[in-house]
Design a protein around this motif. Structure first.
Motif, PDB file in Angstrom:
ATOM      1  N   ALA A  56       0.828  -1.207   0.000  1.00 18.86           N
ATOM      2  CA  ALA A  56       0.000   0.000   0.000  1.00 18.86           C
ATOM      3  C   ALA A  56       0.862   1.257   0.000  1.00 18.86           C
ATOM      4  CB  ALA A  56      -0.930  -0.018   1.216  1.00 18.86           C
ATOM      5  N   LYS A  57       1.921   1.259   0.800  1.00 19.15           N
ATOM      6  CA  LYS A  57       2.790   2.434   0.915  1.00 19.15           C
ATOM      7  C   LYS A  57       3.892   2.441  -0.131  1.00 19.15           C
ATOM      8  CE  LYS A  57       5.584   4.957   4.322  1.00 19.15           C
ATOM      9  NZ  LYS A  57       6.089   4.959   5.718  1.00 19.15           N
ATOM     10  N   TYR A  58       4.312   1.263  -0.561  1.00 17.69           N
ATOM     11  CA  TYR A  58       5.421   1.147  -1.523  1.00 17.69           C
ATOM     12  C   TYR A  58       4.940   0.380  -2.749  1.00 17.69           C
ATOM     13  CZ  TYR A  58       8.222   2.221   2.654  1.00 17.69           C
ATOM     14  OH  TYR A  58       8.743   2.797   3.785  1.00 17.69           O
ATOM     15  N   PRO A  59       4.247   1.029  -3.670  1.00 21.51           N
ATOM     16  CA  PRO A  59       3.713   0.319  -4.833  1.00 21.51           C
ATOM     17  C   PRO A  59       4.806  -0.141  -5.792  1.00 21.51           C
ATOM     18  CG  PRO A  59       3.374   2.683  -5.049  1.00 21.51           C
ATOM     19  CD  PRO A  59       3.892   2.464  -3.674  1.00 21.51           C
ATOM     20  N   GLY A  60       4.520  -1.226  -6.491  1.00 25.72           N
ATOM     21  CA  GLY A  60       5.438  -1.715  -7.506  1.00 25.72           C
ATOM     22  C   GLY A  60       6.824  -2.026  -6.956  1.00 25.72           C
ATOM     23  N   GLU A  61       7.837  -1.445  -7.599  1.00 24.49           N
ATOM     24  CA  GLU A  61       9.223  -1.682  -7.214  1.00 24.49           C
ATOM     25  C   GLU A  61       9.686  -0.801  -6.063  1.00 24.49           C
ATOM     26  OE1 GLU A  61      11.533  -3.947  -8.480  1.00 24.49           O
ATOM     27  OE2 GLU A  61       9.712  -4.826  -9.304  1.00 24.49           O
ATOM     28  N   ALA A  62       8.821   0.075  -5.550  1.00 18.68           N
ATOM     29  CA  ALA A  62       9.231   1.025  -4.506  1.00 18.68           C
ATOM     30  C   ALA A  62       9.720   0.303  -3.249  1.00 18.68           C
ATOM     31  CB  ALA A  62       8.086   1.965  -4.160  1.00 18.68           C
ATOM     32  N   ALA A  63       9.084  -0.800  -2.885  1.00 19.10           N
ATOM     33  CA  ALA A  63       9.497  -1.540  -1.683  1.00 19.10           C
ATOM     34  C   ALA A  63      10.907  -2.085  -1.847  1.00 19.10           C
ATOM     35  CB  ALA A  63       8.516  -2.673  -1.394  1.00 19.10           C
ATOM     36  N   ARG A  64      11.210  -2.634  -3.007  1.00 23.91           N
ATOM     37  CA  ARG A  64      12.550  -3.175  -3.242  1.00 23.91           C
ATOM     38  C   ARG A  64      13.593  -2.068  -3.226  1.00 23.91           C
ATOM     39  NH1 ARG A  64      12.530  -8.244  -7.308  1.00 23.91           N
ATOM     40  NH2 ARG A  64      10.489  -9.097  -6.846  1.00 23.91           N
ATOM     41  N   ARG A  65      13.274  -0.938  -3.854  1.00 25.57           N
ATOM     42  CA  ARG A  65      14.231   0.172  -3.883  1.00 25.57           C
ATOM     43  C   ARG A  65      14.455   0.730  -2.486  1.00 25.57           C
ATOM     44  NH1 ARG A  65      11.354   1.521  -8.751  1.00 25.57           N
ATOM     45  NH2 ARG A  65      10.122   3.040  -7.583  1.00 25.57           N
ATOM     46  N   ALA A  66      13.380   0.866  -1.704  1.00 22.70           N
ATOM     47  CA  ALA A  66      13.507   1.406  -0.352  1.00 22.70           C
ATOM     48  C   ALA A  66      14.356   0.490   0.511  1.00 22.70           C
ATOM     49  CB  ALA A  66      12.125   1.603   0.266  1.00 22.70           C
ATOM     50  N   LEU A  67      14.163  -0.819   0.392  1.00 20.72           N
ATOM     51  CA  LEU A  67      14.959  -1.754   1.176  1.00 20.72           C
ATOM     52  C   LEU A  67      16.408  -1.750   0.712  1.00 20.72           C
ATOM     53  CD1 LEU A  67      14.829  -3.930   3.414  1.00 20.72           C
ATOM     54  CD2 LEU A  67      14.522  -5.616   1.589  1.00 20.72           C
ATOM     55  N   ALA A  68      16.631  -1.656  -0.590  1.00 24.24           N
ATOM     56  CA  ALA A  68      17.994  -1.651  -1.130  1.00 24.24           C
ATOM     57  C   ALA A  68      18.788  -0.462  -0.606  1.00 24.24           C
ATOM     58  CB  ALA A  68      17.950  -1.639  -2.649  1.00 24.24           C
ATOM     59  N   ARG A  69      18.123   0.677  -0.409  1.00 25.63           N
ATOM     60  CA  ARG A  69      18.830   1.857   0.106  1.00 25.63           C
ATOM     61  C   ARG A  69      19.354   1.639   1.517  1.00 25.63           C
ATOM     62  NH1 ARG A  69      14.788   4.717  -2.896  1.00 25.63           N
ATOM     63  NH2 ARG A  69      13.405   4.850  -1.085  1.00 25.63           N
ATOM     64  N   VAL A  76       9.525  -1.157   5.606  1.00 27.07           N
ATOM     65  CA  VAL A  76       9.333  -2.010   4.431  1.00 27.07           C
ATOM     66  C   VAL A  76       8.989  -3.439   4.856  1.00 27.07           C
ATOM     67  CG1 VAL A  76      10.418  -2.948   2.351  1.00 27.07           C
ATOM     68  CG2 VAL A  76      10.927  -0.599   3.088  1.00 27.07           C
ATOM     69  N   TYR A  77       9.707  -3.938   5.852  1.00 33.44           N
ATOM     70  CA  TYR A  77       9.510  -5.299   6.349  1.00 33.44           C
ATOM     71  C   TYR A  77       8.069  -5.499   6.818  1.00 33.44           C
ATOM     72  CZ  TYR A  77      10.436  -9.292   9.536  1.00 33.44           C
ATOM     73  OH  TYR A  77      10.431 -10.496  10.200  1.00 33.44           O
ATOM     74  N   ALA A  78       7.574  -4.561   7.624  1.00 38.14           N
ATOM     75  CA  ALA A  78       6.212  -4.674   8.148  1.00 38.14           C
ATOM     76  C   ALA A  78       5.169  -4.493   7.052  1.00 38.14           C
ATOM     77  CB  ALA A  78       5.995  -3.638   9.254  1.00 38.14           C
ATOM     78  N   GLU A  79       5.408  -3.539   6.136  1.00 40.85           N
ATOM     79  CA  GLU A  79       4.470  -3.305   5.033  1.00 40.85           C
ATOM     80  C   GLU A  79       4.322  -4.539   4.161  1.00 40.85           C
ATOM     81  OE1 GLU A  79       2.840  -0.628   2.922  1.00 40.85           O
ATOM     82  OE2 GLU A  79       2.295   0.015   4.921  1.00 40.85           O
ATOM     83  N   ARG A  80       5.443  -5.170   3.863  1.00 41.33           N
ATOM     84  CA  ARG A  80       5.382  -6.362   3.015  1.00 41.33           C
ATOM     85  C   ARG A  80       4.558  -7.468   3.661  1.00 41.33           C
ATOM     86  NH1 ARG A  80      10.815  -8.451   0.221  1.00 41.33           N
ATOM     87  NH2 ARG A  80       9.499 -10.302   0.390  1.00 41.33           N
ATOM     88  N   LEU A  81       4.672  -7.607   4.967  1.00 42.30           N
ATOM     89  CA  LEU A  81       3.922  -8.666   5.638  1.00 42.30           C
ATOM     90  C   LEU A  81       2.441  -8.354   5.744  1.00 42.30           C
ATOM     91  CD1 LEU A  81       4.118 -11.388   7.170  1.00 42.30           C
ATOM     92  CD2 LEU A  81       4.309 -10.049   9.270  1.00 42.30           C
ATOM     93  N   LEU A  82       2.106  -7.109   6.040  1.00 45.12           N
ATOM     94  CA  LEU A  82       0.732  -6.772   6.408  1.00 45.12           C
ATOM     95  C   LEU A  82      -0.064  -6.007   5.358  1.00 45.12           C
ATOM     96  CD1 LEU A  82       1.294  -5.792  10.158  1.00 45.12           C
ATOM     97  CD2 LEU A  82       0.574  -7.989   9.202  1.00 45.12           C
ATOM     98  N   GLN A  83       0.605  -5.349   4.409  1.00 46.60           N
ATOM     99  CA  GLN A  83      -0.130  -4.522   3.451  1.00 46.60           C
ATOM    100  C   GLN A  83       0.280  -4.754   1.997  1.00 46.60           C
ATOM    101  OE1 GLN A  83      -2.638  -2.535   4.236  1.00 46.60           O
ATOM    102  NE2 GLN A  83      -2.454  -2.878   6.444  1.00 46.60           N
ATOM    103  N   PRO A  84       0.512  -5.992   1.570  1.00 39.31           N
ATOM    104  CA  PRO A  84       0.852  -6.207   0.158  1.00 39.31           C
ATOM    105  C   PRO A  84      -0.352  -5.936  -0.732  1.00 39.31           C
ATOM    106  CG  PRO A  84       0.464  -8.309   1.209  1.00 39.31           C
ATOM    107  CD  PRO A  84       0.417  -7.267   2.305  1.00 39.31           C
TER     108      PRO A  84
END
Length: 209
Positions: A76-89, A120-128
């Motif tokens: 929800a907060k990190y659409p598409g590739e945004a979650a991967r980019r945020a974690l990579a940073r 990012v970790y919490a978003e991926r688990l709870l808001q994909p």
């Protein structure tokens, strides 16, 4: 999932510290922490989703790795590739593994970037987002992996041995799923898994750091 600030506040209040091992609850979520010296810069977290094969059937085998794989493709907060980019940073990594008694959802990273990585970790688990295109991408990859498990004689022998040894027992179900179950799982099945099983009483968090 508990917010990073709430976790750190509970960590600061937990006692005693002399043993280096703390146990406490945050918003109903049980946390076990192995305290490391302040100079240690690495934090390792493993979230255990309890249940494993006991919450699987011949119809939904593979649902947990399917859900966690799909969560990497947007939230929800990190659409598409945004979650991967945020974690990579942050330099952090997220991994998971489905087992007979639980599924582990793990994070390793630096404490200086913990707040950003935890988001990012919490978003991926709870808001994909679990959009339909993502579901099909993950389905294709899981079907390919399931097919490869039976091309190796050793892997196939282990599969047959488990199936025979645990006949009639929850351990007989393959947590990674079968081609037919992976093919049949729908987005609604993933959403239903989230709704029924992803609550604090069905999780334990371990923290080293």
């Amino acid at each position: 999932m508990v917010h990073a600030l709430a976790l750190l506040m509970a960590l600061a209040q937990a006692v005693p510290r002399d043993t280096g091992l703390l146990q406490y609850e945050v918003n109903g979520l049980r946390v076990i922490q192995q305290v490391r010296a302040p100079a240690t810069h690495v934090i390792a977290i493993e979230l255990y989703l309890l249940g494993g094969g006991r919450q699987l059937t011949a119809d939904n085998a593979g649902v947990e790795p399917f859900y966690l794989s799909a969560s990497a493709y947007g939230t929800a907060k990190y659409p598409g590739e945004a979650a991967r980019r945020a974690l990579a940073r942050t330099g952090g990594t997220i991994d998971f593994s489905a087992e007979s008694d639980w599924t582990t959802y793990a994070f390793h990273g630096l404490k200086e970037d913990f707040d950003s990585a935890w988001a990012v970790y919490a978003e991926r688990l709870l808001q994909p987002t679990l959009d339909s295109a993502t579901v099909e991408v993950v389905r294709t990859r899981m079907l390919s992996a399931a097919a490869r498990r039976h091309t190796s004689p050793e892997a196939h022998a282990w599969f047959l041995a488990d199936s025979l040894a645990f006949r009639g027992h929850p351990y007989a179900v393959d947590e990674d799923g079968y081609p037919e179950t992976i093919q049949a799982l729908t987005r609604a099945d993933l959403v239903n898994y989230h709704r029924r099983h992803l609550g604090p009483r069905g999780m334990i968090v371990t923290v080293v750091g």
